[in-house]
Design an enzyme around this catalytic site. Structure first.
Site, PDB file in Angstrom:
ATOM      1  N   SER A   7      38.494  44.655  41.662  1.00 54.58           N
ATOM      2  CA  SER A   7      38.976  43.579  40.792  1.00 54.58           C
ATOM      3  C   SER A   7      40.494  43.411  40.771  1.00 54.58           C
ATOM      4  O   SER A   7      40.988  42.466  40.156  1.00 54.58           O
ATOM      5  CB  SER A   7      38.461  43.781  39.366  1.00 54.58           C
ATOM      6  OG  SER A   7      37.099  43.427  39.286  1.00 54.58           O
ATOM      7  N   LYS A  53      46.383  45.168  36.481  1.00 54.32           N
ATOM      8  CA  LYS A  53      44.952  44.904  36.637  1.00 54.32           C
ATOM      9  C   LYS A  53      44.255  46.156  37.122  1.00 54.32           C
ATOM     10  O   LYS A  53      44.750  46.852  38.014  1.00 54.32           O
ATOM     11  CB  LYS A  53      44.722  43.760  37.645  1.00 54.32           C
ATOM     12  CG  LYS A  53      43.259  43.364  37.788  1.00 54.32           C
ATOM     13  CD  LYS A  53      42.760  42.658  36.539  1.00 54.32           C
ATOM     14  CE  LYS A  53      41.239  42.438  36.562  1.00 54.32           C
ATOM     15  NZ  LYS A  53      40.494  43.677  36.214  1.00 54.32           N
ATOM     16  N   THR A  54      43.110  46.422  36.524  1.00 50.34           N
ATOM     17  CA  THR A  54      42.267  47.530  36.951  1.00 50.34           C
ATOM     18  C   THR A  54      41.282  47.053  38.020  1.00 50.34           C
ATOM     19  O   THR A  54      41.068  45.862  38.211  1.00 50.34           O
ATOM     20  CB  THR A  54      41.471  48.091  35.766  1.00 50.34           C
ATOM     21  OG1 THR A  54      40.669  47.031  35.214  1.00 50.34           O
ATOM     22  CG2 THR A  54      42.397  48.634  34.692  1.00 50.34           C
ATOM     23  N   GLY A  55      40.648  48.011  38.665  1.00 51.03           N
ATOM     24  CA  GLY A  55      39.593  47.691  39.629  1.00 51.03           C
ATOM     25  C   GLY A  55      38.708  48.906  39.850  1.00 51.03           C
ATOM     26  O   GLY A  55      39.215  50.031  39.914  1.00 51.03           O
TER      27      GLY A  55
END
Length: 275
Positions: free
Chosen positions: A57, A205-207
């Site tokens: 993501s 942003k995380t993923g």
């Protein structure tokens, strides 16, 4: 295989696990990379930061840039798309609500990414990710499945290294990406901002994504966890990428744990970097 550097488990994560019922954190840090946004100087590089893996993501940031630039996205609150039966819904109730670009980024809504990707098309996505320098720019998807517009960035054909993440994000943070001011403004508005301690704010942003086993199934014990972005304090901006990989199956997503761990240690890390 990327060499893992064992990360210390902060108290913040232990408390988080107790509150959420998550299993104890068990992740190795594959890469920690920090660069000065002003001149691009690498201030800390630990682990393997040059091997490409799935962006998961974190791809929402370049996808937002491409979407705003192409007019597929209008501004931070337009367009609004409604959830439809058959859309991915594993993200829980938040994914079933009407979603605009801000909600898309906040709740990491996969189906909204897919809507944008289909409207842009493979050729546009490949040309723009190549132009922006984000990874291998491959949207072919899983071999023989013609699913690149639905999952190229989720443990499939699109790959990016932490070094490439930081190079892209540095240009975004310093407004030197070759895109319009409108695109830079609106993308900046929707990237999540978190307090990072000692006067720092982290825009990131995380993923999370699972590697594949030999039979094509997902190895849920070896999840990748990303946290990428830039941190600001006064007139100073540092760009960062953290990439972890789990040793066993966890209840809380790898990306959320990577963010919690990274932010917990950020004040000490930033102080140690000097400059």
């Amino acid at each position: 295989m990327i060499a893992a550097i064992r990360a210390r488990r902060p108290l913040h994560l232990a408390v988080l696990a107790l509150l959420t019922g998550a299993a104890p954190a068990s992740a190795g840090t594959l890469c920690t990379l920090v660069a000065d946004a002003a001149d691009g100087a690498v201030l800390r590089e630990e682990g393997d930061c040059r091997t490409r893996v799935t962006p998961a993501s974190t791809f929402k940031i370049p996808l937002a840039v491409i979407g705003f630039e192409a007019g597929v996205l209008g501004d931070a609150h337009a367009p609004v798309h409604a959830f439809k039966p058959g859309y991915p819904d594993w993200g829980g109730p938040a994914w079933k609500e009407p979603t605009d670009p801000t909600r898309w980024m906040t709740y990491s809504v996969v189906w909204y990414s897919q809507v944008i990707a289909h409207r842009l098309g493979r050729a546009k996505l490949e040309a723009e990710t190549a132009r922006l320098g984000f990874g291998n720019a491959d949207f072919s998807g899983d071999p023989g499945k013609n699913n690149g517009l639905d999952r190229a960035w989720i443990m499939s054909s699109l790959r990016v290294s932490p070094v490439e993440q930081v190079a892209f994000l540095r240009k975004l943070a310093t407004r030197t990406l070759p895109v319009s001011a409108h695109t830079l403004d609106e993308t900046g508005k929707i990237v999540t901002v978190s307090p990072a301690g000692d006067g720092w704010s982290a825009h990131g942003k995380t993923g999370t994504a699972f590697p594949r086993n030999a039979d094509g199934s997902f190895d849920e014990a070896r999840a990748y966890g990303w946290y990428v972005g830039w941190a600001t304090k006064g007139d100073r901006t540092l760009v960062f990428a953290r990439l972890n990989q789990d040793d066993d199956k966890q209840s809380l997503s790898g990306g959320l744990r990577a963010r919690a761990e990274f932010l917990d240690g950020w004040p000490a890390l930033a102080a140690a970097l000097g400059r």
